[in-house]
Scaffold this motif. Structure first.
Motif, mmCIF file in Angstrom:
data_model
loop_
_atom_site.group_PDB
_atom_site.id
_atom_site.type_symbol
_atom_site.label_atom_id
_atom_site.label_comp_id
_atom_site.label_asym_id
_atom_site.label_seq_id
_atom_site.Cartn_x
_atom_site.Cartn_y
_atom_site.Cartn_z
ATOM 1 N N GLU A 186 -42.858 -19.487 -11.238
ATOM 2 C CA GLU A 186 -43.697 -20.250 -12.167
ATOM 3 C C GLU A 186 -42.976 -21.503 -12.648
ATOM 4 N N ALA A 187 -41.699 -21.359 -12.985
ATOM 5 C CA ALA A 187 -40.923 -22.499 -13.482
ATOM 6 C C ALA A 187 -40.754 -23.576 -12.414
ATOM 7 N N ALA A 188 -40.695 -23.161 -11.150
ATOM 8 C CA ALA A 188 -40.553 -24.123 -10.055
ATOM 9 C C ALA A 188 -41.847 -24.867 -9.760
ATOM 10 N N GLY A 189 -42.992 -24.352 -10.257
ATOM 11 C CA GLY A 189 -44.264 -25.021 -10.047
ATOM 12 C C GLY A 189 -45.227 -24.303 -9.131
ATOM 13 N N PHE A 190 -44.874 -23.094 -8.695
ATOM 14 C CA PHE A 190 -45.737 -22.349 -7.776
ATOM 15 C C PHE A 190 -46.975 -21.818 -8.498
ATOM 16 N N ALA A 191 -48.024 -21.595 -7.707
ATOM 17 C CA ALA A 191 -49.264 -20.983 -8.181
ATOM 18 C C ALA A 191 -49.609 -19.803 -7.273
ATOM 19 N N GLU A 192 -50.666 -19.087 -7.642
ATOM 20 C CA GLU A 192 -51.156 -17.957 -6.835
ATOM 21 C C GLU A 192 -50.026 -16.974 -6.522
ATOM 22 N N ILE A 193 -49.228 -16.669 -7.541
ATOM 23 C CA ILE A 193 -48.065 -15.794 -7.365
ATOM 24 C C ILE A 193 -48.521 -14.341 -7.374
ATOM 25 N N ALA A 194 -48.045 -13.583 -6.409
ATOM 26 C CA ALA A 194 -48.410 -12.173 -6.314
ATOM 27 C C ALA A 194 -47.205 -11.361 -5.874
ATOM 28 N N THR A 195 -47.155 -10.092 -6.298
ATOM 29 C CA THR A 195 -46.106 -9.176 -5.868
ATOM 30 C C THR A 195 -46.741 -7.881 -5.370
ATOM 31 N N ARG A 196 -46.020 -7.198 -4.519
ATOM 32 C CA ARG A 196 -46.456 -5.872 -4.042
ATOM 33 C C ARG A 196 -45.246 -4.954 -4.005
ATOM 34 N N ASP A 197 -45.302 -3.877 -4.738
ATOM 35 C CA ASP A 197 -44.195 -2.930 -4.812
ATOM 36 C C ASP A 197 -44.111 -2.116 -3.526
ATOM 37 N N ARG A 198 -42.888 -1.983 -2.966
ATOM 38 C CA ARG A 198 -42.686 -1.249 -1.717
ATOM 39 C C ARG A 198 -41.721 -0.075 -1.908
ATOM 40 N N ASN A 199 -41.512 0.350 -3.154
ATOM 41 C CA ASN A 199 -40.569 1.431 -3.422
ATOM 42 C C ASN A 199 -40.964 2.717 -2.715
ATOM 43 N N ALA A 200 -42.221 3.133 -2.844
ATOM 44 C CA ALA A 200 -42.645 4.405 -2.252
ATOM 45 C C ALA A 200 -42.508 4.368 -0.738
ATOM 46 N N TRP A 201 -42.885 3.234 -0.148
ATOM 47 C CA TRP A 201 -42.765 3.110 1.320
ATOM 48 C C TRP A 201 -41.319 3.274 1.753
ATOM 49 N N TYR A 202 -40.387 2.537 1.093
ATOM 50 C CA TYR A 202 -39.023 2.604 1.591
ATOM 51 C C TYR A 202 -38.317 3.885 1.183
ATOM 52 N N LEU A 203 -38.707 4.507 0.093
ATOM 53 C CA LEU A 203 -38.125 5.803 -0.233
ATOM 54 C C LEU A 203 -38.376 6.797 0.890
ATOM 55 N N GLY A 204 -39.615 6.861 1.364
ATOM 56 C CA GLY A 204 -39.913 7.774 2.466
ATOM 57 C C GLY A 204 -39.106 7.458 3.708
ATOM 58 N N LEU A 205 -38.990 6.161 4.021
ATOM 59 C CA LEU A 205 -38.234 5.765 5.205
ATOM 60 C C LEU A 205 -36.743 6.030 5.021
ATOM 61 N N ALA A 206 -36.211 5.729 3.838
ATOM 62 C CA ALA A 206 -34.782 5.922 3.596
ATOM 63 C C ALA A 206 -34.385 7.394 3.658
ATOM 64 N N LEU A 207 -35.265 8.276 3.180
ATOM 65 C CA LEU A 207 -34.983 9.715 3.296
ATOM 66 C C LEU A 207 -34.877 10.120 4.759
ATOM 67 N N ALA A 208 -35.794 9.599 5.586
ATOM 68 C CA ALA A 208 -35.747 9.913 7.020
ATOM 69 C C ALA A 208 -34.498 9.317 7.663
#
Length: 276
Positions: A186-208
């Motif tokens: 936001e401070a840099a001037g970007f718009a339409e900022i979005a995030t997507r959490d990937r914790n559950a996905w990588y937890l499953g993969l990291a356990l494997a």
């Protein structure tokens, strides 16, 4: 760290590519890249890949997504050497190039790219605000910044478990929270900022992955990579699983757009874009 000062030395590269596939030094392979760029039309785009590693992401964007050309940037020569060799073997050296340089302001002209992308490499950059300003500079108006990074659930001192994980990794990780990244964008001037959490996905993969390291795969890999390499990485994965399970370690996708002030950005499918 290798004897030449590189964090990703030959042993590290061989281990990570054995685990995640040739050209990939972070998890998920081409499938996670597809999820990262879902909804963006990269056909004909000029793309910059920050922290390109051994080149798998750059090559995939050309092959599977029709990028006109991808410039990969990294600060470590061992990974760049592997990336250039992989591009040559793939017959794509005319559309993918790999550039090295020192940490800091990126050596590219203002507005030179339609898309800037990074896959789990921004964690090595301490100053997220300077990074976001530099990415904004590099993008044409309407261009997209797309990234995946290893983050924490909050800013501030890490827990004992996180400190143990960072010590086991032994890498120059400078982890920040998704909130920190959003504010920097936001401070840099970007718009339409979005995030997507990937914790559950990588937890499953990291356990494997941890189970693979502890099992037959790890015993077989020890013959090629050395027992010490596998033992060290098993300790790292065990420590990493603990902070993934606690939620303190939060792999996250980011997306942001430089506001349009002339020209047109590639189309995006809002149904495929990540949720903030």
């Amino acid at each position: 760290m290798g004897t030449d000062g590189a964090e990703y030395d030959e042993e590290a590269i061989r281990f990570l590519e054995a685990l995640w596939g040739e050209g990939f030094l972070s998890p998920g392979g081409p499938e996670e890249i597809d999820r990262l760029v879902a909804g963006l039309d990269l056909r004909g785009c000029r793309v910059l890949d920050i922290g390109c590693g051994t080149g798998g992401l750059a090559l995939h964007l050309v092959r599977a997504h029709g990028a006109a050309g991808v410039t990969g940037f990294d600060v470590e020569e061992p990974v760049l050497t592997r990336a250039r060799a992989l591009a040559a073997r793939s017959g794509l050296a005319d559309r993918v190039r790999f550039v090295g340089g020192a940490p800091g302001r990126l050596p590219f002209p203002d507005g030179g790219f339609d898309v800037v992308i990074s896959k789990d490499a921004l964690v090595h950059i301490p100053d997220k605000e300077a990074l976001c300003r530099d990415v904004f500079r590099l993008l044409r108006p309407g261009g997209w910044f797309v990234a995946s990074d290893w983050m924490t659930d909050r800013d501030g001192p890490p827990s004992e478990a996180m400190r143990a994980y960072l010590e086991a990794e032994g890498l120059s990780f400078r982890m920040a929270s998704p909130v920190h990244y959003v504010r920097a964008l936001e401070a840099a001037g970007f718009a339409e900022i979005a995030t997507r959490d990937r914790n559950a996905w990588y937890l499953g993969l990291a356990l494997a992955e941890r189970d693979r390291l502890a099992g037959a795969w790890g015993r077989q890999a020890a013959h090629r990579l050395g027992e010490g390499c596998i033992a060290r990485n098993l300790r790292t994965w065990t420590a990493m699983v603990a902070v993934l399970e606690s939620g303190e370690h939060r792999p996250t996708h980011l997306r942001a757009r430089r506001p349009l002030s002339g020209g047109a950005a590639g189309p995006v499918d809002p149904e495929a874009a990540p949720d903030r």
